[in-house]
Design a protein around this motif. Structure first.
Motif, short mmCIF file in Angstrom:
data_model
loop_
_atom_site.label_atom_id
_atom_site.label_comp_id
_atom_site.label_asym_id
_atom_site.label_seq_id
_atom_site.Cartn_x
_atom_site.Cartn_y
_atom_site.Cartn_z
N ASP A 183 -9.43 0.93 5.07
CA ASP A 183 -8.36 -0.03 5.38
C ASP A 183 -7.08 0.30 4.62
O ASP A 183 -6.00 -0.08 5.04
N MET A 207 -4.83 -5.01 -2.50
CA MET A 207 -6.27 -5.20 -2.45
C MET A 207 -6.68 -6.55 -1.89
O MET A 207 -7.82 -6.73 -1.45
N MET A 208 -5.75 -7.50 -1.86
CA MET A 208 -6.06 -8.81 -1.28
C MET A 208 -6.27 -8.71 0.23
O MET A 208 -6.90 -9.58 0.84
N ARG A 209 -5.75 -7.63 0.86
CA ARG A 209 -5.84 -7.48 2.31
C ARG A 209 -6.72 -6.31 2.72
O ARG A 209 -6.74 -5.92 3.87
N VAL A 210 -7.43 -5.73 1.76
CA VAL A 210 -8.24 -4.55 2.03
C VAL A 210 -9.71 -4.89 1.83
O VAL A 210 -10.09 -5.43 0.79
N SER A 211 -10.52 -4.57 2.83
CA SER A 211 -11.96 -4.85 2.72
C SER A 211 -12.80 -3.58 2.59
O SER A 211 -13.96 -3.65 2.22
N SER A 212 -12.21 -2.43 2.94
CA SER A 212 -12.92 -1.15 2.80
C SER A 212 -11.91 -0.07 2.44
O SER A 212 -10.71 -0.23 2.68
N ARG A 257 0.82 -1.21 0.00
CA ARG A 257 0.00 0.00 0.00
C ARG A 257 0.86 1.26 0.00
O ARG A 257 0.58 2.23 -0.72
#
Length: 491
Positions: A459, A451-456, A142
């Protein structure tokens, strides 16, 4: 101490030392020839460096990158023609000094300022290396994505008066980076069923076209010109001691170059502008600026020569190039599977220190070479421009073909050569396109990983560094919007 000894052992081979000497000396000569410049030389040499060890290839390119501005000061001072674009400001005070009979003094001050700034920047970066080693692991996908976005934004903003064109070219570069097989599912994008596009648009072919081939066209089309250098007096070495009279200007200018070099997309021109403005405002004789001011000459040369070492920081620490030359060097890393970024400081700190030491050594080599060979170098100024154009064109096509033995790469280089020529004629920048290609690839791969670790959306900026980077991006955008609105109201 172990890291230092390991770094010295990396450098202590005849191949690395030879590459450093050849690159340093060659960079001075290339910089002294108006119309060539380091981007053209590095673009031509890139394919050849792929066959060497990464430290050998990078050392040769660093030699050219770090020494070309030394050579570029010679024609700027003696014949009012900058050898490289960043030596343009040197003509403001260097050439008037030559007309006043102070050509030797002007060259001596330029050499001394460049040497001081080069060593100053390397010392700063070696002292900062432990700090960078601690900060670099804090950058994940990120952070690097946002840093790349910030880099693109800074590149566009740096082209004041041409921001719309710079933005369009940057996005065109990002588009070019998406052509071919994408890295996750290996689906074809924008290939139009053309097999030669499956491997994408090669960065080196684009670089050769935009910088080398386009410049060859310029030199071939314009009337043949053979500059003539005047006679050079004696006392060059003794005159260099005068730099100590202006140590405040030299130190502040070198520090400005280091600060601007670390910021992606800023580079030499901004550093020169800030340093020159400071020198003029704090000078006891501001009326002499533009008429032969030693302080103005020192400010321009010290600020631009401290940038190369600093520009390696975003490249090595984050894998994000600061400008077009470090973007070209990034391809050398990738070819040898040496991935610059946070992991490099954790696993290959000796490699990083070796590059910094090489940057310091090249300044010593260049200064010794200039003191011994300034007169012969002056002869290179007199090379006919059309001969230069023909030589650059041939070498560019040979280099484009030799990368992958592909005629398609030659065609791509030729097409971007024409495109680059059009951009030059329209006085539009080429750097945003290259930065877009390089940073576009980084942005896509890092965004997909993040994006694999982001839900919103929140985040994405839930860590301190991401919040700072996102805040900087938002602030820069708002400042530009506010500035545009103020301009519209005035109308």
């Amino acid at each position: 101490m172990d890291i230092l000894l390991s770094a010295l052992s990396i450098l202590a081979t005849w191949q690395v030392l030879a590459a450093l000497v050849i690159g340093s000396v060659g960079g001075v000569v290339i910089g002294a020839i108006p119309g060539v410049g380091p981007p053209v030389a590095i673009a031509i040499l890139l394919p050849a460096t792929f066959g060497f060890d990464p430290i050998v290839g990078l050392t040769a390119l660093l030699g050219i990158y770090g020494s070309s501005m030394y050579g570029g000061a010679i024609p700027a001072i003696l014949i009012n023609t900058p050898g490289t674009p960043v030596n343009a400001l040197t003509t403001y005070n260097g050439y008037p000094m030559t007309k006043n009979g102070e050509g030797v003094r002007a060259l001596a001050l330029a050499y001394a300022a460049s040497f001081f700034a080069g060593i100053f920047s390397v010392v700063c970066l070696i002292l900062l290396a432990p700090v960078l080693a601690k900060i670099a692991p804090m950058f994940g996908s990120r952070e690097i994505f946002l840093a790349a976005v910030l880099g693109i934004l800074l590149v566009v903003i740096a082209h004041r008066g041409q921001m719309l064109a710079a933005g369009a070219l940057a996005f065109f570069g990002i588009f070019l980076s998406t052509v071919g097989l994408e890295a996750v599912r290996y689906t074809r994008r924008y290939t139009f069923d053309q097999a030669w596009l499956a491997s994408g648009i090669d960065l080196i072919a684009v670089v050769l076209g935009l910088f080398a081939i386009s410049q060859a066209f310029v030199l071939l089309i314009e009337p043949n010109h053979t500059p003539r250098a005047g006679k050079l007096g004696t006392g060059l070495f003794r005159a260099m001691g005068e730099i100590f009279r202006y140590k405040r200007v030299a130190t502040v200018s070198a520090g400005t170059g280091v600060a601007m070099g670390i910021l992606p997309g800023v580079g030499e021109f901004t550093a020169q502008f800030l340093a020159y403005t400071y020198a003029q405002k704090t000078s006891k004789a501001p009326e002499m600026f533009g008429k032969g001011s030693p302080e103005g000459l020192i400010a321009s040369e010290a600020s631009n020569n401290s940038v190369p070492a600093a520009a390696m920081v975003p490249l090595l620490a984050l894998g994000i190039p600061g400008e077009e030359l470090t973007a070209m060097m990034l391809s050398v890393f990738y070819v040898h599977n040496v991935v610059p970024g946070p992991g490099l400081f954790e696993t290959r700190m000796d490699f990083v220190v070796a590059l910094y030491i090489a940057l310091g050594l090249l300044n010593v080599i260049v200064l010794a070479f200039l003191l011994a060979a300034t007169r012969p170098i002056m002869k290179t100024i007199e090379v006919p421009t059309r001969f230069l154009g023909a030589a650059i064109l041939v070498l560019s096509f040979v280099g484009a073909y030799s990368m992958r033995n592909s005629v398609a790469d030659v065609g791509v280089a030729a097409a971007f050569g024409v495109f680059g020529f059009v951009l030059k004629r329209l006085d539009l920048p080429t750097v945003p396109l290259i930065m877009g290609m390089v940073l576009g690839f980084i942005m896509e791969t890092r965004l997909r990983t993040a994006m694999m670790r982001v839900s919103s959306p929140l985040d994405f900026i839930d860590r301190p560094i991401t919040m700072i980077l996102a805040g900087l991006i938002a602030a820069l955008v708002l400042m530009q919007v506010w500035s545009a609105l103020k301009t519209l109201r005035r109308r």
